[in-house]
Design a protein around this motif. Structure first.
Motif, PDB file in Angstrom:
ATOM      1  N   ILE A 171       0.833  -1.199   0.000  1.00  0.00           N
ATOM      2  CA  ILE A 171       0.000   0.000   0.000  1.00  0.00           C
ATOM      3  C   ILE A 171       0.874   1.258   0.000  1.00  0.00           C
ATOM      4  O   ILE A 171       0.510   2.290  -0.561  1.00  0.00           O
ATOM      5  CB  ILE A 171      -0.970  -0.007   1.214  1.00  0.00           C
ATOM      6  CG1 ILE A 171      -1.976   1.151   1.139  1.00  0.00           C
ATOM      7  CG2 ILE A 171      -0.238   0.058   2.538  1.00  0.00           C
ATOM      8  CD1 ILE A 171      -2.976   1.003   0.036  1.00  0.00           C
ATOM      9  N   ARG A 201       1.927   1.708  -3.617  1.00  0.00           N
ATOM     10  CA  ARG A 201       0.818   2.057  -4.495  1.00  0.00           C
ATOM     11  C   ARG A 201       0.319   3.482  -4.254  1.00  0.00           C
ATOM     12  O   ARG A 201       0.004   4.207  -5.195  1.00  0.00           O
ATOM     13  CB  ARG A 201      -0.317   1.041  -4.327  1.00  0.00           C
ATOM     14  CG  ARG A 201       0.053  -0.330  -4.929  1.00  0.00           C
ATOM     15  CD  ARG A 201      -1.118  -1.284  -4.886  1.00  0.00           C
ATOM     16  NE  ARG A 201      -1.449  -1.662  -3.518  1.00  0.00           N
ATOM     17  CZ  ARG A 201      -2.685  -1.724  -3.035  1.00  0.00           C
ATOM     18  NH1 ARG A 201      -3.709  -1.420  -3.811  1.00  0.00           N
ATOM     19  NH2 ARG A 201      -2.898  -2.080  -1.790  1.00  0.00           N
ATOM     20  N   THR A 202       0.240   3.896  -2.983  1.00  0.00           N
ATOM     21  CA  THR A 202      -0.215   5.266  -2.743  1.00  0.00           C
ATOM     22  C   THR A 202       0.854   6.276  -3.175  1.00  0.00           C
ATOM     23  O   THR A 202       0.542   7.330  -3.697  1.00  0.00           O
ATOM     24  CB  THR A 202      -0.552   5.509  -1.262  1.00  0.00           C
ATOM     25  OG1 THR A 202       0.513   5.016  -0.468  1.00  0.00           O
ATOM     26  CG2 THR A 202      -1.833   4.794  -0.879  1.00  0.00           C
ATOM     27  N   ALA A 247       2.779   6.100  -5.673  1.00  0.00           N
ATOM     28  CA  ALA A 247       2.691   6.279  -7.118  1.00  0.00           C
ATOM     29  C   ALA A 247       1.509   7.159  -7.490  1.00  0.00           C
ATOM     30  O   ALA A 247       1.536   7.846  -8.511  1.00  0.00           O
ATOM     31  CB  ALA A 247       2.550   4.922  -7.808  1.00  0.00           C
ATOM     32  N   TYR A 248       0.464   7.147  -6.666  1.00  0.00           N
ATOM     33  CA  TYR A 248      -0.755   7.845  -7.067  1.00  0.00           C
ATOM     34  C   TYR A 248      -0.883   9.236  -6.455  1.00  0.00           C
ATOM     35  O   TYR A 248      -1.243  10.189  -7.135  1.00  0.00           O
ATOM     36  CB  TYR A 248      -1.982   6.997  -6.711  1.00  0.00           C
ATOM     37  CG  TYR A 248      -3.273   7.607  -7.181  1.00  0.00           C
ATOM     38  CD1 TYR A 248      -3.583   7.630  -8.535  1.00  0.00           C
ATOM     39  CD2 TYR A 248      -4.163   8.176  -6.285  1.00  0.00           C
ATOM     40  CE1 TYR A 248      -4.759   8.205  -8.985  1.00  0.00           C
ATOM     41  CE2 TYR A 248      -5.339   8.748  -6.725  1.00  0.00           C
ATOM     42  CZ  TYR A 248      -5.637   8.761  -8.072  1.00  0.00           C
ATOM     43  OH  TYR A 248      -6.798   9.334  -8.502  1.00  0.00           O
ATOM     44  N   ASP A 272      -2.188  10.714   0.102  1.00  0.00           N
ATOM     45  CA  ASP A 272      -2.615   9.404   0.597  1.00  0.00           C
ATOM     46  C   ASP A 272      -1.424   8.650   1.184  1.00  0.00           C
ATOM     47  O   ASP A 272      -1.542   7.985   2.207  1.00  0.00           O
ATOM     48  CB  ASP A 272      -3.246   8.600  -0.547  1.00  0.00           C
ATOM     49  CG  ASP A 272      -4.680   9.033  -0.832  1.00  0.00           C
ATOM     50  OD1 ASP A 272      -5.480   9.013   0.109  1.00  0.00           O
ATOM     51  OD2 ASP A 272      -4.971   9.390  -1.977  1.00  0.00           O
ATOM     52  N   ASP A 326      -9.217  10.742  -4.922  1.00  0.00           N
ATOM     53  CA  ASP A 326      -8.117  10.273  -4.080  1.00  0.00           C
ATOM     54  C   ASP A 326      -7.971   8.747  -4.188  1.00  0.00           C
ATOM     55  O   ASP A 326      -8.685   8.097  -4.953  1.00  0.00           O
ATOM     56  CB  ASP A 326      -8.264  10.759  -2.633  1.00  0.00           C
ATOM     57  CG  ASP A 326      -9.229   9.925  -1.826  1.00  0.00           C
ATOM     58  OD1 ASP A 326      -9.927   9.087  -2.411  1.00  0.00           O
ATOM     59  OD2 ASP A 326      -9.292  10.121  -0.597  1.00  0.00           O
ATOM     60  N   PHE A 327      -7.041   8.192  -3.443  1.00  0.00           N
ATOM     61  CA  PHE A 327      -6.716   6.774  -3.615  1.00  0.00           C
ATOM     62  C   PHE A 327      -7.903   5.879  -3.257  1.00  0.00           C
ATOM     63  O   PHE A 327      -8.157   4.868  -3.928  1.00  0.00           O
ATOM     64  CB  PHE A 327      -5.507   6.413  -2.743  1.00  0.00           C
ATOM     65  CG  PHE A 327      -4.925   5.068  -3.067  1.00  0.00           C
ATOM     66  CD1 PHE A 327      -4.065   4.898  -4.135  1.00  0.00           C
ATOM     67  CD2 PHE A 327      -5.243   3.965  -2.290  1.00  0.00           C
ATOM     68  CE1 PHE A 327      -3.541   3.650  -4.437  1.00  0.00           C
ATOM     69  CE2 PHE A 327      -4.719   2.711  -2.579  1.00  0.00           C
ATOM     70  CZ  PHE A 327      -3.859   2.557  -3.655  1.00  0.00           C
ATOM     71  N   LEU A 336     -10.199   6.018  -6.106  1.00  0.00           N
ATOM     72  CA  LEU A 336      -9.625   5.240  -7.211  1.00  0.00           C
ATOM     73  C   LEU A 336      -9.954   3.760  -7.026  1.00  0.00           C
ATOM     74  O   LEU A 336     -10.373   3.079  -7.966  1.00  0.00           O
ATOM     75  CB  LEU A 336      -8.107   5.442  -7.247  1.00  0.00           C
ATOM     76  CG  LEU A 336      -7.345   4.569  -8.241  1.00  0.00           C
ATOM     77  CD1 LEU A 336      -7.625   4.999  -9.671  1.00  0.00           C
ATOM     78  CD2 LEU A 336      -5.840   4.601  -7.968  1.00  0.00           C
ATOM     79  N   ARG A 350      -3.462  12.339 -12.883  1.00  0.00           N
ATOM     80  CA  ARG A 350      -3.267  11.415 -11.788  1.00  0.00           C
ATOM     81  C   ARG A 350      -3.711   9.993 -12.190  1.00  0.00           C
ATOM     82  O   ARG A 350      -3.021   9.016 -11.897  1.00  0.00           O
ATOM     83  CB  ARG A 350      -4.106  11.895 -10.602  1.00  0.00           C
ATOM     84  CG  ARG A 350      -3.536  11.571  -9.281  1.00  0.00           C
ATOM     85  CD  ARG A 350      -4.221  12.406  -8.236  1.00  0.00           C
ATOM     86  NE  ARG A 350      -3.518  13.653  -8.027  1.00  0.00           N
ATOM     87  CZ  ARG A 350      -2.440  13.765  -7.268  1.00  0.00           C
ATOM     88  NH1 ARG A 350      -1.929  12.712  -6.670  1.00  0.00           N
ATOM     89  NH2 ARG A 350      -1.852  14.911  -7.106  1.00  0.00           N
ATOM     90  N   MET A 369      -1.256   7.910 -13.985  1.00  0.00           N
ATOM     91  CA  MET A 369      -0.092   7.383 -13.267  1.00  0.00           C
ATOM     92  C   MET A 369      -0.289   5.940 -12.827  1.00  0.00           C
ATOM     93  O   MET A 369       0.651   5.298 -12.392  1.00  0.00           O
ATOM     94  CB  MET A 369       0.212   8.255 -12.052  1.00  0.00           C
ATOM     95  CG  MET A 369       0.737   9.613 -12.469  1.00  0.00           C
ATOM     96  SD  MET A 369       1.517  10.438 -11.075  1.00  0.00           S
ATOM     97  CE  MET A 369       0.132  11.177 -10.295  1.00  0.00           C
ATOM     98  N   VAL A 370      -1.506   5.424 -12.874  1.00  0.00           N
ATOM     99  CA  VAL A 370      -1.771   4.060 -12.400  1.00  0.00           C
ATOM    100  C   VAL A 370      -2.411   3.220 -13.503  1.00  0.00           C
ATOM    101  O   VAL A 370      -2.631   3.702 -14.620  1.00  0.00           O
ATOM    102  CB  VAL A 370      -2.665   4.084 -11.140  1.00  0.00           C
ATOM    103  CG1 VAL A 370      -1.889   4.604  -9.943  1.00  0.00           C
ATOM    104  CG2 VAL A 370      -3.907   4.923 -11.378  1.00  0.00           C
TER     105      VAL A 370
END
Lengths: 579, 579
Positions: free
Chosen positions: A388, A391-392, A394-395, A399, B510-511, B514, B543, B546-547
């Motif tokens: 986590i 992953r956060t 990167a985003y 977060d 936000d995450f 997402l 944003r 990015m994922v």
């Protein structure tokens, strides 16, 4: 049937269509879950610092009550790892482990937690659980897993260490290194190695032998039962308790006792915050398990009714010698995979555990605590997923910060501080982001009725008219920001006659923002500049009509921005195009 | 000049253009403010439970430091009523009034408050003050005014009552009713009656006699000085202290001493929360006064630099026998009305007070405390404006609730709990409101490219395509709500092939949101339904890129909703018009 009855007693719904096929499926699931739950319940009671039977008791009446009041068809309620850890941390602050006061405080904690959950459910406040963001929960569960594993190492090593933070635990373990008990380590490490092998090695092998994935999973879950049986036999055969191996010992034989939780104001005061945190963490964990399982069968659960189901389960635990419970992930998945169709499977599980409490407790006399600790460690290390963080990162840095703070503070200062800090950080970051809303100065796209940012598009502007598009609801956190922004803009512009605030993205104007709008209106008025609004949404307009603002407005309210533009510039072609 | 120097030392700005005209204006203002401040400083020290000289000392070095670091031209820094009350409440918890520890704790509190303010200023975190909404501040100030007046009644009655909540104060006063001192009441009630008359009766009379409004105000403000002189003479002439009238007594003669605040970890820990609350309340009060006065002359203040100015003033107070200070409303207004042009007026005021401390303190020996209490009561009753309750009720129940909770808890549980509850309530209500965002199902307005709510307008729809316009940023508090909403919508619709989420009002994802979008995408995919996005704002799109989300998206991202509609319905006229 009265709709309120139906709402509060989901059992009336599924109970009426219960049939023979469902019964046989539920019965089979119950047998499998019962076998798995016996060692798990003993282990979690150990983790909570309570006598082993508390874990069994916490799985009997609570399951039945959840079956009556809960809405998930597959959720299995009982002690779970994270809540057991939080219980140990909370009641460790008010009583010494092993004393009568300690077990009594666990009852009070369960009662308060249950009462709080029922209250939230009746008031339909389930949305409060949303204040825990996904990343904060993920970080908290991962950090708790580490804490739990560290707390159980002492049983595997056979040393009297303690502590509620990672630092204190490690420190205490190191201080007792000299007292490590050889036979205990042999059993504990052996059980851990065996259980890891069952997880990583046995399952692929079973699959290779043609066993179905569900069955392979279920057999794998039986690993702890085998470890318990084998190590109990080993202690009994070689008289290992005489060589320093801690065993479960005498467990009272019989049905759960009727217990009455203490209600002294002092105790209630000390346990209030932990009870709230345990309730919310337990609820969030339980609801996400229930939702995942329900989605697989296209069923729905009702979060507000779930609060009542879990609350009833906790109140049940408080009066039958248990401690705080919730819907557990692993037991629910086993229940689901074993084919449970209705909450009746839970009731049959409760029956199985009641039989165990009456008849089987003498069999665990020689069960070494090291084996129970090993099953906990292997189970919780599966929770420790630190991805986590990656992953956060990167985003979104915000977060990531919330997760990192949650993990670090949970490990360093304990579960309560960790989860509270996670919530505060997420909320604070959200407020910070909305405190400086995006405001664009817009102009007319030639040949259309659309308005776009003057810094990004070739649009028509008029030196006497400024339009600011506000991209956020206006409320106390950003009210002053808009005031400053308008002030700055008019300080720059010569010959300005009109300011239009375009409210297309403003979903709310609270009282603080209203006062800021009044201040903007007054100042613009003093400078001889008109203040106009455009594209005000219905609910916002309704509210503004309730006060003097619109009457005192030093300009007009236009339905569309295009109307405003045409009225204030006269739609003249003299409006200069901006390069 | 180096820009950093210029930022941190505003004095370098106005100091270079200082001239003779400004000097004479500043000097006159200083004389008027000094005369007003002498009784006021003594009175606020009494309110804070400190020796009278602490009030004078808190007005000397702090004023000079604010003149160097602050950005407001008219703000007068020193002890104020609300902060004095908060000081009494905070240090009353760690030491007994009248002891050396009590005065020492006041120094520590000032140092911590100053350090916290400077830290916020250097980190440019002035926006944190926005977390206090306007109505919460208004409610808090009103409730504090009531508490202050109640706390001073004991001096007017000459009884030894105490307490930090309204209930405790009233209770304690009633318990001591038998000990009321006649001469004290005569002086206290007399002074109150006189001061009320000065406020309500004298000013209109002066105006009727042709005195200008500014001058009339200033003369009215001199009322307390007159009350002090007259009652001091009365005590001296009739030897009233022998008849039980409490007097100020010996005040050390001399410049402020150099004091070193205690820094024991225990003390710091106990005072941390009060210091933060005092800082923020003081800052908010000060900044709103400074902004009001600056706006009148079209000047600007810099809130982040104000934090540094106020922080320096508090640190100064800590080292010169003072206690927490801030910019006061009444003293600043007098300063402004008396013609102060630059912060130099403040420096001259400091000089005047230093002279008073050296030469005039013997003159207040016979000054009765009842007179000081009377000046406080009359001053703070002006703060008690409960109309905020009516005004918020008319506009928004949420804001009303925040104000009501602030007022009730401030009175019932004290200043710290009150203001903290106000902040928590405002933030909680805001999150609650955004937790169920408005989501409209929209269709195409025939003949245009606009999409509107299908329940409010005659629009074109297509049974296979549903468009949901989300009217709020998506973040953890409402992420699950969207998940449920989409699930409900697809459960209803037969023949659904495409879901379009229209993101025109989504300023952030936000995450947590997402992850919810990923869950929605997965579930729709399993049902063979496409998920599409339209009108995604630039920052949100950046944003999402990015994922993995966009790669896994079970549909397309369209620049405009019209493009999405045309592509998914084929723009065919078969799209049914909805009545």
């Amino acid at each position: 049937m009265h709709p309120l009855l139906r709402r509060y007693l989901p059992i009336l719904d599924w109970g009426r269509s219960y049939n023979r096929a469902a019964l046989s499926n539920d019965l089979l699931a119950a047998v499998i879950v019962t076998i798995m739950l016996i060692p798990q319940s003993l282990a979690y009671a150990l983790l909570a610092g309570l006598p082993p039977q508390a874990g069994i008791y916490a799985s009997i009446l609570p399951i039945v009550l959840y079956a009556i009041f809960g809405t998930s068809r597959a959720l299995a309620v009982g002690p779970v790892a994270v809540v057991s850890l939080m219980t140990a941390s909370a009641i460790g602050q008010v009583a010494e482990q092993g004393t009568a006061g300690y077990a009594a405080a666990a009852l009070t904690l369960a009662l308060m937690s249950g009462g709080f959950l029922v209250m939230l459910g009746v008031l339909r406040l389930g949305f409060l659980a949303n204040f825990l963001s996904h990343p904060v929960i993920a970080g908290f569960i991962a950090a708790s897993g580490i804490l739990i594993a560290a707390s159980q190492l002492r049983h595997v090593l056979g040393v009297p260490a303690h502590g509620h933070t990672l630092f204190a635990m490690v420190n205490s373990l190191l201080a007792h290194m000299g007292q490590i008990n050889g036979p205990t380590v042999a059993i504990g490490a052996g059980a851990m190695a065996f259980l890891f092998w069952v997880r990583k090695g046995l399952k692929p092998r079973l699959r290779a032998l043609g066993v179905g994935p569900g069955m392979a999973d279920t057999l794998t879950k039986a690993g702890p039962v085998l470890a318990v049986v084998l190590s109990t036999l080993a202690v009994w055969a070689f008289d290992l308790q005489a060589r320093g191996v801690a065993i479960v010992g005498e467990v009272p034989q019989g049905l759960p006792p009727l217990t009455v939780p203490g209600l002294s104001p002092d105790l209630l005061g000390q346990l209030l915050v932990p009870a709230i945190l345990i309730s919310i963490i337990g609820f969030v964990e339980s609801v996400s398990v229930a939702q995942t399982l329900a989605a697989r069968k296209r069923q729905r659960i009702d979060p507000d009714q779930e609060l009542i189901g879990l609350g009833a389960a906790n109140i049940g635990a408080a009066f039958t010698g248990g401690y705080p419970v919730t819907g557990g992930f692993s037991r629910s998945v086993v229940n689901y995979d074993a084919g449970a169709e209705t909450p009746a499977a839970g009731a049959f599980t409760a029956l199985g555990l009641a039989i165990a409490a009456v008849a089987l407790t003498p069999l665990v006399y020689y069960l070494p605590k090291a084996t129970l600790a090993a099953t906990i460690i292997v189970a919780v290390l599966g929770l420790v997923d630190l991805s986590i963080l990656r992953r956060t990162w990167a985003y979104s840095r915000g977060d990531f910060l919330a997760v990192a703070i949650t993990i670090v503070l949970t490990l360093a200062l304990g579960v309560e501080t960790g989860v509270a800090a996670g919530v505060v950080t997420s909320v604070g970051l959200h407020l910070y982001k909305t405190s400086r809303p995006h405001v664009a100065e817009v102009g007319l796209v030639p040949g259309t009725q659309h308005f776009r940012n003057i810094h990004r598009h070739d649009v028509l502007t008029d030196p006497g008219v400024v339009t600011l598009r506000v991209d956020e609801s206006l409320y106390f956190v950003n009210a002053r920001f808009l005031e400053d922004l308008v002030q700055d803009r008019i300080a720059r512009g010569g010959g300005l006659r009109h300011v239009i605030l375009m409210f297309s993205a403003v979903n709310e104007v609270d009282f603080s923002a209203l006062e800021s709008l009044e201040a903007i209106n007054r100042r613009l008025g003093e400078s001889g500049i008109g203040l106009h609004l455009s594209e005000v949404k219905g609910p916002v307009m309704d509210r503004l009509k309730m006060v003097h603002f619109l009457r005192e407005l030093n300009g007009q309210v236009f339905l569309s921005q295009y109307d405003a533009w045409m009225a204030l510039t006269g739609g003249r072609s003299g409006a200069a195009a901006r390069a």
